[in-house]
Design a protein around this motif. Structure first.
Motif, PDB file in Angstrom:
ATOM      1  N   LEU A 109      32.349  15.938  23.722  1.00 28.76           N
ATOM      2  CA  LEU A 109      33.478  15.816  22.791  1.00 28.76           C
ATOM      3  C   LEU A 109      34.624  14.997  23.361  1.00 28.76           C
ATOM      4  O   LEU A 109      35.345  14.331  22.628  1.00 28.76           O
ATOM      5  CB  LEU A 109      33.999  17.203  22.411  1.00 28.76           C
ATOM      6  CG  LEU A 109      33.144  18.055  21.457  1.00 28.76           C
ATOM      7  CD1 LEU A 109      33.869  19.352  21.139  1.00 28.76           C
ATOM      8  CD2 LEU A 109      32.820  17.300  20.185  1.00 28.76           C
ATOM      9  N   VAL A 136      38.320  19.720  24.828  1.00 29.66           N
ATOM     10  CA  VAL A 136      37.896  21.105  24.620  1.00 29.66           C
ATOM     11  C   VAL A 136      39.116  22.006  24.550  1.00 29.66           C
ATOM     12  O   VAL A 136      40.048  21.862  25.345  1.00 29.66           O
ATOM     13  CB  VAL A 136      36.971  21.595  25.767  1.00 29.66           C
ATOM     14  CG1 VAL A 136      36.616  23.067  25.573  1.00 29.66           C
ATOM     15  CG2 VAL A 136      35.708  20.768  25.823  1.00 29.66           C
ATOM     16  N   GLN A 137      39.125  22.903  23.586  1.00 29.33           N
ATOM     17  CA  GLN A 137      40.147  23.939  23.495  1.00 29.33           C
ATOM     18  C   GLN A 137      39.453  25.279  23.271  1.00 29.33           C
ATOM     19  O   GLN A 137      38.297  25.320  22.854  1.00 29.33           O
ATOM     20  CB  GLN A 137      41.131  23.639  22.371  1.00 29.33           C
ATOM     21  CG  GLN A 137      40.510  23.531  20.993  1.00 29.33           C
ATOM     22  CD  GLN A 137      41.536  23.185  19.940  1.00 29.33           C
ATOM     23  OE1 GLN A 137      42.716  23.066  20.221  1.00 29.33           O
ATOM     24  NE2 GLN A 137      41.073  23.028  18.708  1.00 29.33           N
ATOM     25  N   SER A 161      39.516  27.567  21.028  1.00 34.24           N
ATOM     26  CA  SER A 161      38.980  27.866  19.697  1.00 34.24           C
ATOM     27  C   SER A 161      37.671  27.145  19.423  1.00 34.24           C
ATOM     28  O   SER A 161      36.837  27.617  18.644  1.00 34.24           O
ATOM     29  CB  SER A 161      40.002  27.491  18.620  1.00 34.24           C
ATOM     30  OG  SER A 161      40.314  26.109  18.686  1.00 34.24           O
ATOM     31  N   SER A 162      37.449  25.990  20.080  1.00 32.61           N
ATOM     32  CA  SER A 162      36.191  25.263  19.879  1.00 32.61           C
ATOM     33  C   SER A 162      35.108  25.754  20.834  1.00 32.61           C
ATOM     34  O   SER A 162      33.962  25.958  20.438  1.00 32.61           O
ATOM     35  CB  SER A 162      36.408  23.755  20.061  1.00 32.61           C
ATOM     36  OG  SER A 162      36.849  23.458  21.375  1.00 32.61           O
ATOM     37  N   GLY A 217      33.897  29.103  19.820  1.00 36.33           N
ATOM     38  CA  GLY A 217      33.734  29.070  18.373  1.00 36.33           C
ATOM     39  C   GLY A 217      32.711  30.064  17.857  1.00 36.33           C
ATOM     40  O   GLY A 217      31.673  30.314  18.488  1.00 36.33           O
ATOM     41  N   SER A 246      31.310  20.817   6.700  1.00 36.65           N
ATOM     42  CA  SER A 246      30.845  21.768   7.705  1.00 36.65           C
ATOM     43  C   SER A 246      30.813  23.190   7.152  1.00 36.65           C
ATOM     44  O   SER A 246      30.013  24.019   7.598  1.00 36.65           O
ATOM     45  CB  SER A 246      31.760  21.709   8.933  1.00 36.65           C
ATOM     46  OG  SER A 246      33.104  21.992   8.565  1.00 36.65           O
TER      47      SER A 246
END
Length: 292
Positions: A204, A207-208, A210-211, A214, A256
């Motif tokens: 990606l 990156v955080q 929440s991802s 996920g 999505s």
């Protein structure tokens, strides 16, 4: 451009094959449902972030380190939760994911809630586009994960897992070391998930929490083996390829959100109509054909 897109889609499909296979070692072979798959995946991803900032290492090395750390966390989780059974164990694994996400969110060195960026080259010498390099790494990791699952299924270890799944109390009464076997299952399962997560920041570029933590990873890791079939290494492979491909198509064609809806509808359908998954359906059809 089309080749990069295909490599990106292929990377995602292979990622879910590994996660589904890893989950099935504990959830399918042993019968302990793990809701914390995203936690082990995120540990692998944030291990890469840590070393990227501290001492950059090649991705294959990060995959090994991420697998070792996630495996150790799986071992620790096993010691804390494997004396629980059923819904209590599942809730314990979910609590682990919440705790780890809270730690990462408040760890500023790893980017905290804002997340962290990873700069990667566009090309790899002798290989070509970087996304192709990541795809090949994930392909090799997929072959490794499937080989591990297949080897376990046909070994004495796999038979021990099956006795726990079928009747744990009877297995204990027969002298089967159930706790030791369950700890082995959590370690292997967690390690494979961490290995799958290690290349994620380079895929990606950002990156955080929440991802990385996920919900889609936890849900897909459960849904794909359930739909494919949990008693064989082939089931997670079939379920992951089918569902991940559908999700990629729905995301590109529509949204999505539709991909998530498809997973939910298919999971409910298979749980009600075919609880043994696609592999179970095929085996039943073969038995019926042989009997007639």
């Amino acid at each position: 451009l089309w080749w990069r897109w295909w490599c990106g889609c292929g990377y995602t499909v292979l990622l879910f094959v590994i996660l589904a296979t890893a989950w099935n070692i504990l959830g399918g072979y042993t019968g302990y449902v793990n809701f914390g798959s995203a936690a082990f995946f995120a540990v692998g991803a944030y291990t890469s972030i840590f070393f990227h900032k501290t001492f950059p290492l090649p991705i294959p090395v990060l995959i090994v380190i991420g697998g070792v750390i996630s495996g150790l966390i799986g071992l620790g989780m096993g010691y804390l939760t494997l004396r629980l059974r059923g819904a209590f164990f599942a809730i314990g694994t979910l609590a682990l994911a919440v705790v780890l996400q809270t730690i990462v969110t408040n760890w500023t060195y790893l980017g905290g809630a804002r997340g962290a960026y990873v700069l990667r080259p566009d090309e790899m010498e002798f290989i070509g586009p970087y996304i192709q390099y990541l795809f090949l790494l994930m392909l090799a990791l997929t072959v490794f994960a499937l080989s591990v699952a297949r080897g376990i299924e046909r070994s004495q270890l796999g038979y021990g897992f099956a006795t726990i799944r079928d009747d744990e109390l009877a297995a204990e009464a027969s002298g089967v070391p159930t706790l030791r076997l369950k700890l082995i299952a959590t370690t292997i399962s967690g390690g494979l998930m961490g290995m799958a997560g290690a290349p994620f920041p380079y895929y990606l570029g950002y990156v955080q929490p929440s991802s990385a933590f996920g919900l889609e990873y936890a849900v897909n890791a459960i849904a794909m083996p359930m739909i494919g079939g949990t008693t064989s290494w082939v089931g997670p492979l079939i379920g992951a390829i089918m569902l991940a491909t559908l999700q990629q198509w729905a995301t590109v064609t529509f949204s999505s959100e539709l991909g998530v809806l498809l997973v939910g509808v298919l999971l409910v359908t298979f749980v009600i109509l075919a609880p043994k998954g696609i592999v179970g359906l095929v085996q039943g059809w073969r038995r019926g054909k042989a009997g007639s």
